[in-house]
Scaffold this motif. Sequence first.
Motif, PDB file in Angstrom:
ATOM      1  N   VAL A  53       0.837  -1.199   0.000  1.00 66.11           N
ATOM      2  CA  VAL A  53       0.000   0.000   0.000  1.00 66.11           C
ATOM      3  C   VAL A  53       0.874   1.252   0.000  1.00 66.11           C
ATOM      4  O   VAL A  53       0.611   2.213  -0.740  1.00 66.11           O
ATOM      5  CB  VAL A  53      -0.961   0.005   1.204  1.00 66.11           C
ATOM      6  N   ARG A  54       1.919   1.266   0.804  1.00 71.58           N
ATOM      7  CA  ARG A  54       2.823   2.420   0.848  1.00 71.58           C
ATOM      8  C   ARG A  54       3.454   2.670  -0.520  1.00 71.58           C
ATOM      9  O   ARG A  54       3.552   3.821  -0.963  1.00 71.58           O
ATOM     10  CB  ARG A  54       3.915   2.190   1.895  1.00 71.58           C
ATOM     11  N   ARG A  55       3.851   1.608  -1.199  1.00 76.06           N
ATOM     12  CA  ARG A  55       4.503   1.743  -2.509  1.00 76.06           C
ATOM     13  C   ARG A  55       3.573   2.425  -3.508  1.00 76.06           C
ATOM     14  O   ARG A  55       3.955   3.381  -4.200  1.00 76.06           O
ATOM     15  CB  ARG A  55       4.900   0.355  -3.012  1.00 76.06           C
ATOM     16  N   TYR A  56       2.332   1.955  -3.562  1.00 74.83           N
ATOM     17  CA  TYR A  56       1.408   2.524  -4.543  1.00 74.83           C
ATOM     18  C   TYR A  56       0.870   3.876  -4.097  1.00 74.83           C
ATOM     19  O   TYR A  56       0.584   4.738  -4.935  1.00 74.83           O
ATOM     20  CB  TYR A  56       0.284   1.534  -4.825  1.00 74.83           C
ATOM     21  N   HIS A  57       0.731   4.068  -2.801  1.00 83.12           N
ATOM     22  CA  HIS A  57       0.321   5.384  -2.289  1.00 83.12           C
ATOM     23  C   HIS A  57       1.344   6.436  -2.686  1.00 83.12           C
ATOM     24  O   HIS A  57       0.990   7.535  -3.134  1.00 83.12           O
ATOM     25  CB  HIS A  57       0.178   5.328  -0.774  1.00 83.12           C
ATOM     26  N   ARG A  58       2.610   6.099  -2.534  1.00 77.95           N
ATOM     27  CA  ARG A  58       3.678   7.038  -2.880  1.00 77.95           C
ATOM     28  C   ARG A  58       3.619   7.394  -4.366  1.00 77.95           C
ATOM     29  O   ARG A  58       3.953   8.511  -4.767  1.00 77.95           O
ATOM     30  CB  ARG A  58       5.034   6.418  -2.535  1.00 77.95           C
ATOM     31  N   GLN A  59       3.197   6.441  -5.200  1.00 75.64           N
ATOM     32  CA  GLN A  59       3.110   6.684  -6.640  1.00 75.64           C
ATOM     33  C   GLN A  59       1.829   7.427  -7.029  1.00 75.64           C
ATOM     34  O   GLN A  59       1.630   7.729  -8.209  1.00 75.64           O
ATOM     35  CB  GLN A  59       3.168   5.349  -7.400  1.00 75.64           C
ATOM     36  N   GLY A  60       0.974   7.714  -6.056  1.00 75.14           N
ATOM     37  CA  GLY A  60      -0.262   8.428  -6.350  1.00 75.14           C
ATOM     38  C   GLY A  60      -1.368   7.555  -6.889  1.00 75.14           C
ATOM     39  O   GLY A  60      -2.371   8.067  -7.393  1.00 75.14           O
ATOM     40  N   LYS A  61      -1.228   6.233  -6.790  1.00 70.83           N
ATOM     41  CA  LYS A  61      -2.241   5.315  -7.316  1.00 70.83           C
ATOM     42  C   LYS A  61      -3.336   5.059  -6.289  1.00 70.83           C
ATOM     43  O   LYS A  61      -3.096   5.123  -5.077  1.00 70.83           O
ATOM     44  CB  LYS A  61      -1.595   3.991  -7.736  1.00 70.83           C
ATOM     45  N   LYS A  62      -4.515   4.742  -6.786  1.00 69.66           N
ATOM     46  CA  LYS A  62      -5.612   4.306  -5.930  1.00 69.66           C
ATOM     47  C   LYS A  62      -5.411   2.833  -5.584  1.00 69.66           C
ATOM     48  O   LYS A  62      -5.021   2.041  -6.441  1.00 69.66           O
ATOM     49  CB  LYS A  62      -6.956   4.477  -6.639  1.00 69.66           C
ATOM     50  N   VAL A  63      -5.708   2.467  -4.352  1.00 69.97           N
ATOM     51  CA  VAL A  63      -5.635   1.077  -3.919  1.00 69.97           C
ATOM     52  C   VAL A  63      -7.012   0.657  -3.427  1.00 69.97           C
ATOM     53  O   VAL A  63      -7.593   1.300  -2.551  1.00 69.97           O
ATOM     54  CB  VAL A  63      -4.591   0.883  -2.806  1.00 69.97           C
ATOM     55  N   SER A  64      -7.541  -0.417  -4.010  1.00 73.45           N
ATOM     56  CA  SER A  64      -8.797  -1.007  -3.556  1.00 73.45           C
ATOM     57  C   SER A  64      -8.478  -2.328  -2.875  1.00 73.45           C
ATOM     58  O   SER A  64      -7.761  -3.164  -3.437  1.00 73.45           O
ATOM     59  CB  SER A  64      -9.735  -1.253  -4.748  1.00 73.45           C
ATOM     60  N   ILE A  65      -9.014  -2.521  -1.668  1.00 75.14           N
ATOM     61  CA  ILE A  65      -8.743  -3.760  -0.928  1.00 75.14           C
ATOM     62  C   ILE A  65     -10.063  -4.434  -0.564  1.00 75.14           C
ATOM     63  O   ILE A  65     -10.924  -3.840   0.081  1.00 75.14           O
ATOM     64  CB  ILE A  65      -7.916  -3.489   0.350  1.00 75.14           C
ATOM     65  N   HIS A  66     -10.196  -5.675  -0.995  1.00 73.92           N
ATOM     66  CA  HIS A  66     -11.341  -6.516  -0.649  1.00 73.92           C
ATOM     67  C   HIS A  66     -11.223  -6.882   0.833  1.00 73.92           C
ATOM     68  O   HIS A  66     -10.227  -7.471   1.251  1.00 73.92           O
ATOM     69  CB  HIS A  66     -11.297  -7.761  -1.549  1.00 73.92           C
TER      70      HIS A  66
END
Length: 606
Positions: free
Chosen positions: A379-392
């Motif tokens: 999550v930290r990796r993609y958050h840093r890249q500005g991406k949205k993360v969806s978690i089931h």
Amino acid sequence: MARRGPALLLQLWCVVVLSLSMVLSRKADIILFGGDIITMEDGDLSRDQGKARPLEAVAIAGETIQAVGTLDEVFRHAGPKTQTVYLSQQTLMPGFIEPHTHPIWGARMLKQYTSIGLANFSSYEEIRSVMVNRINELAATPNSNGWGAFFGWDPELISDLPALNADVLDGFSDTIPIFVQGRTGHIAWANHAALRAANITKTTESPPGGKIEKDRDNNPTGKLLGSPAIEAVHNQMPPLEPHTFARGLEDQWRSYASAGFTTVTELYHQPDPGLDEVLRRSTDADDFPLRLALYKYVQAVRDVDCTDCADGDAGGIGEYSSRLWETGIKLIADGSPHSGTAAIREPYLYTPLTETLGFPDPPGYGILNLETRALFETVRRYHRQGKKVSIHAHGERANDQVLNVHEQVLSELPYQDNRHRIDHLGLITEEQIERAGKLNVTLSFFIDHLRFYAKVYKTNIFGDRVNRWTPLSLATKNNITWTIHQDIPASPGDPTPFANMKTAITRCTRDDPTTPYGPEYRVSIHEALKSYTVNAAWQLHLEDKVGSIQVGKKADLVVLSENPYRVDPFDLERIRIVETFVDGRRNKLARLKTVKGTDLHVLDSP
């Protein structure tokens, strides 16, 4: 350069003014009038049971909405080539946006597997006959290398289905690989031939995020829990032919458009170079009736093990077009309530049905699929890249894990409006919803479970906990922008947004309109409509483009046979989808008749 700056600025200003004047002077391509208009904009009173509101027409110029207002205001934009369309006293509103579904997975499933679900069958006798006929077809085809693959096994809704394992499936054939997937996609069963094809033996370890069930002697039983374990067998099946996949996609587009959707969100995109090229061509077609946003499925990986995700974009579609793009990343924190793998705080009930469904041995608390440190670093990796993360995340334990991870990420990195999501949220608690609100985590609820499964949940799986399943009103209470979704094909039937909205408003099952489950968590028709329009647009970072009828936004619209604000919630399913528009182009679901001797066109019900 300093002396050229003002001149350059003046040139740019002239270009802007010229472009604006061209837009303002452009005549409308289409004017729609003669029906109710629901904009979903704040202050729109069209929902107030027939109260006067000077919204009588909408003008479309090219791909965008040019004007909204009275007949006089809008028809000022008419020109000699403007097509005027009478709505026949039907209702115009923004096209629906499905925030969580699986059209790509559906296209693959419906073409690679034989359906054995509720939509087509009601007894084991019927399903067994279909399975036997399919196995006989394969046996009669020499060197076919075919599999007996079946999708939709659902003992909760088809009550006489037996418990499955490899030995039971060997009764159909012990030489032809047989693979049966449960309706949810979170559990599957394989016969011994399919296990051999996947090289699954007593020494095979369960993959991260999945479980290969074994007996006391460590032999695989044939039961597979979680996507990684299921994929280990599924991936051994003969590949889907591109032309077959293309037909499956066309069927999916037609199904979603006919349900009133103009944007759909695939929450389980698995990059495949060959199939992705078919997908690109399909969405490039002139008659493609939708927008398609993708969340790419990834596994949670520790940074030290992340060798191919330095940029977070290894494979996939990327920003392909305005109709097809990758919008975020998908992770799966726990499993499904239908297989006893949603990670909950109190144990599942232990009943004959849960045995048939293949629940783990009691006491069962479900499974956390992901190691917390790996989830945090992903999550930290993609958050840093500005991406949205969806978690089931269905169960309380899964939601705790996800919220703890988001808190830790935000303690290290600033909030940057990623609009991270938690999806499904079956047994999320009020305290967890409050935490999500404080973290600016948006929520998407799988309310449709209640429509089909509430009674089964109460008597066989959760007991009274079913009453707090997907507590929508608590999200509103905590000022969270939330949505509802159907998760087709993991939910029975076809896309039906009004059935889903009906469940959100009434919290009743399809068969019993008198028994609400957790009536304190009901919401209004206005909130339900927002969840499929402005809220869903916001979750996708599309609020400036779609989701409401507003000048300058894309002309993505739906025409309904009735105004949903004026229909009893229990009757919402009677509303028919007349037509949809995407980028101002009619998708030709309905007839458009010309009034003889005039330039007037009438939009007729299909």
